[in-house]
Scaffold this active site. Sequence first.
Site, PDB file in Angstrom:
ATOM      1  N   GLU A 177       0.835  -1.215   0.000  1.00 18.11           N
ATOM      2  CA  GLU A 177       0.000   0.000   0.000  1.00 18.11           C
ATOM      3  C   GLU A 177       0.871   1.267   0.000  1.00 18.11           C
ATOM      4  O   GLU A 177       1.100   1.866   1.044  1.00 18.11           O
ATOM      5  CB  GLU A 177      -0.949   0.021   1.199  1.00 18.11           C
ATOM      6  CG  GLU A 177      -1.904   1.216   1.161  1.00 18.11           C
ATOM      7  CD  GLU A 177      -2.807   1.335   2.378  1.00 18.11           C
ATOM      8  OE1 GLU A 177      -3.727   2.164   2.337  1.00 18.11           O
ATOM      9  OE2 GLU A 177      -2.595   0.602   3.360  1.00 18.11           O
ATOM     10  N   LYS A 214      -2.673  -1.986  -2.970  1.00 16.95           N
ATOM     11  CA  LYS A 214      -3.733  -1.111  -2.478  1.00 16.95           C
ATOM     12  C   LYS A 214      -3.314   0.321  -2.788  1.00 16.95           C
ATOM     13  O   LYS A 214      -2.311   0.818  -2.261  1.00 16.95           O
ATOM     14  CB  LYS A 214      -3.962  -1.305  -0.977  1.00 16.95           C
ATOM     15  CG  LYS A 214      -5.084  -0.412  -0.421  1.00 16.95           C
ATOM     16  CD  LYS A 214      -5.497  -0.821   0.991  1.00 16.95           C
ATOM     17  CE  LYS A 214      -6.584   0.111   1.524  1.00 16.95           C
ATOM     18  NZ  LYS A 214      -7.114  -0.320   2.831  1.00 16.95           N
TER      19      LYS A 214
END
Length: 297
Positions: A177, A214
Amino acid sequence: MSIAEMTAKIDAGQGFIAALDQSGGSTPKALALYGVEESEYAGDAEMFDKIHEMRSRIMTSSSFTGDKIVGAILFEMTMDRDVEGKPTSHYLWEEKGVVPFLKIDKGLEAEANGVQLMKPMPGLDALLARAAKLHVFGTKERSVIHAANAAGIKAIVDQQFDVGMQVIKAGLMPILEPEVTITIADKAEAEAILMAEILKHLDAMDPSLKVMLKLSLPTVANFYKPLVDHPRVLKVVALSGGYGRDEANALLSQNTGMIASFSRALSEGLNAKQSDADFDKTLATAVDSIYRASIAG
């Protein structure tokens, strides 16, 4: 618990991933939005009891099922606790058909070169071993990009993949992420640098391995399609990043193949003082709208 079944559920992507992983720093804000003031608990232990009550209420709601939610990201203390007498990860998969993930980062370093790297993670191997024993499928680790700084973004991506490889070696699926702050003036430029760096790593990976990503919702719709389609990527999920739910859903629905992994946008409107019926109805509205946006592409 079959890893193959969990992989297939995420790969099919017929739903979204619920982010239930607020950590110590963000928990007071999450509780305040939920209608629990700081005067209602004393110290960290009571605070984490309150947030576990909130998360348990979400997970046990009739609106929270694997029909529309494919996965859930847990904070370490949530993984270590029970829901209805079962370890949280077991409850999610066995009772709800929801794939469990674990947030593993320990927060962010001070900003340098326009980014915030992840803090060191001492004891990560032991944490990953514990997660694997509890049949957690994967992990999530977050760092943040505040500017289109090539050196900073390269450092972010290098660190994300280094940690990701450590996760893979432990038998888990990493969600990398590298969040781009949605309010920066050079967001599109940062996204272009980020994708180029990610593609370098993906192209160099062993063909037998996969990661998840992400990412902040991109400035240009479908900008991340090369990542969505990459053979080394199991799934690309989107964070809401401060957008309200309606705006996040509208942006997500324009991005083919991306599914949501929302936190604040999922819990928006939920309140500790609501009756169970009102709570379930509010959550159902959120789940339905995020689900529709996730499968729209």
